[in-house]
Scaffold this active site. Structure first.
Site, PDB file in Angstrom:
ATOM      1  N   ASP A 121       0.869  -1.165   0.000  1.00 50.98           N
ATOM      2  CA  ASP A 121       0.000   0.000   0.000  1.00 50.98           C
ATOM      3  C   ASP A 121       0.914   1.225   0.000  1.00 50.98           C
ATOM      4  OD1 ASP A 121      -2.345   1.559   0.216  1.00 50.98           O
ATOM      5  OD2 ASP A 121      -2.057   1.701   2.382  1.00 50.98           O
TER       6      ASP A 121
ATOM      7  N   ASP B 286      -1.311  -1.065   6.015  1.00 50.34           N
ATOM      8  CA  ASP B 286      -1.434  -0.451   7.339  1.00 50.34           C
ATOM      9  C   ASP B 286      -2.858  -0.088   7.738  1.00 50.34           C
ATOM     10  OD1 ASP B 286      -1.664   1.843   5.513  1.00 50.34           O
ATOM     11  OD2 ASP B 286      -1.531   3.044   7.345  1.00 50.34           O
TER      12      ASP B 286
ATOM     13  N   ASP C 250      -7.037  -2.157   3.987  1.00 47.18           N
ATOM     14  CA  ASP C 250      -6.140  -3.224   3.566  1.00 47.18           C
ATOM     15  C   ASP C 250      -6.497  -4.572   4.172  1.00 47.18           C
ATOM     16  OD1 ASP C 250      -4.562  -1.359   2.153  1.00 47.18           O
ATOM     17  OD2 ASP C 250      -3.486  -0.827   3.976  1.00 47.18           O
TER      18      ASP C 250
END
Length: 402
Positions: A81, A288, A292
């Site tokens: 990410d 994080d 996600d």
């Protein structure tokens, strides 16, 4: 299965020796049972993983699931990410673009920021925290008179304020509320903002666009070193982010990552992971945020950074307790060494048993020799696993930095 085969072989051996030399039958039977070492086979993997888990903890890496170390060692693609993972996730409001032809004539920067902060109050995303901090820095009053507030995963927030429906989040999320294209001036402003890096957030209502916000973000100090180290290790790298494609490409260009995809919803990320897995790749996902969590659960092994949300940490197989991304490289190196130790243990246990059992069946190995060999086999497996204890002392990487 091994134990059952061994018992059958021992009984057959005893029957054969009953006819060959009844006086030696008993000690040959005992030697066959004793010389075998199912404990060496059964200790080969858990001994190495137990020692490796301790070494991971000394690195500042928490392993939460049993398969994580072995799978991380086999990973051939790392997917990241962007916001809060490759970057610090400490967003700071850098610029704003106001739409003068909006439905609220005279809407100034403070009013737009106050409204945006009100919508983002319930968000756990770094953007939500950044809005609230920006409003606090300007000492703006933020209303809590919101109704029908809801979060749309990977898209943004929606709520009614004074009877008017507002959306804040990605451009597509905001545009879906009114169906208008972004004016040329706003497109030019957004392009410049994306090239500068960071994140662009849109505010709109049912009548049209209200404002665009540009939040600046910085890469983690050791992100570039981590990416270089993983490249040297021969793994493939990708970025999947909900930020705009231009913003993601700007970060990818700085890091040298070719496969970078922006504007990704959680469903898009999930589909990309499944596509790589269908091609036979072992995917490690590093993230994080709340957005996600589904993707972390889909990947064969998932890693949450230290500042991750509670949901992301719960969904992840591995949690980096610190803020240093080079720890991931050290963990990857340690996981690969753990796999090598497991293979060595299994090979040794197999070679020992395949050699010693026939010798015992032939009467060459006596019971006392069998006991010594069995103990030595198990001891060797454990000692080989203990070599991993030093893996958590130094953060190793191909660049030679710490």
């Amino acid at each position: 299965r091994f134990v059952m085969v061994l018992i059958v072989l021992a009984v057959l051996t005893a029957l054969v020796w009953w006819f060959v030399d009844p006086a030696r039958m008993l000690w040959v039977f005992v030697a066959v049972l004793v010389v075998s070492c199912p404990c060496a086979l059964s200790l080969a993997t858990p001994a190495a993983l137990t020692v490796a888990t301790g070494a991971f903890s000394r690195l500042g890496v928490l392993v939460t699931r049993g398969h994580a170390i072995e799978t991380l060692g086999r990973a051939d693609r790392f997917v990241f990410d962007k916001t809060g993972t490759l970057t610090l996730g400490r967003l700071v409001l850098a610029d704003m673009f106001l739409f003068p032809a909006g439905p609220a004539p005279g809407l100034d920067a403070n009013a737009a920021l106050s409204l945006a902060s009100a919508l983002e109050q319930g968000s756990e995303h770094p953007v939500g925290r950044a809005f609230c901090q920006a409003a606090q820095d300007r000492d703006l009053a933020v209303t809590d008179q919101l109704t029908q507030l809801r979060a749309m995963t990977g898209q943004g927030m929606e709520a009614r304020v004074a009877g008017r429906l507002y959306r804040i989040g990605t451009l597509s999320h905001a545009a879906a509320l009114h169906g208008q294209a972004l004016p040329e001036a706003a497109q030019t402003w957004m392009l410049a903002a994306c090239r500068a890096g960071g994140t662009v957030v849109a505010l709109a209502d049912e009548a049209g666009w209200q404002a665009l916000f540009h939040f600046g973000d910085t890469l983690r100090e050791d992100t570039l070193a981590m990416i270089r180290a993983l490249k040297q290790a021969g793994v493939r790298l990708s970025i999947l982010s909900g930020d705009t494609a231009d913003a993601v490409q700007a970060v990818a260009a700085r890091l040298g990552i070719e496969d970078a995809r922006g504007g990704q919803s959680p469903e898009d990320k999930h589909a990309a992971i499944r596509q790589w897995q269908a091609a036979g790749e072992v995917v490690a996902m590093v993230g994080d945020g709340v957005n996600d969590a589904p993707v972390l659960a889909q990947a064969q092994v998932s890693v949450a950074v230290g500042e991750a949300s509670d949901l992301a940490r719960k969904s992840a197989d591995i949690v980096l307790l610190g803020a240093r991304m080079m720890t991931l490289v050290a963990a990857f190196d340690l996981a690969k060494r753990s796999l090598r130790v497991i293979r060595q243990n299994l090979v040794w246990a197999f070679v020992y048993n395949i050699s010693a059992i026939p010798l015992a069946m032939l009467g060459i190995i006596t019971p006392w020799m069998a006991g010594l060999g069995m103990s030595s086999s198990s001891l060797l497996v454990v000692l080989n696993a203990l070599r991993l204890q030093g893996g958590g002392k130094v953060v190793k990487n191909p660049l030679g930095t710490r």
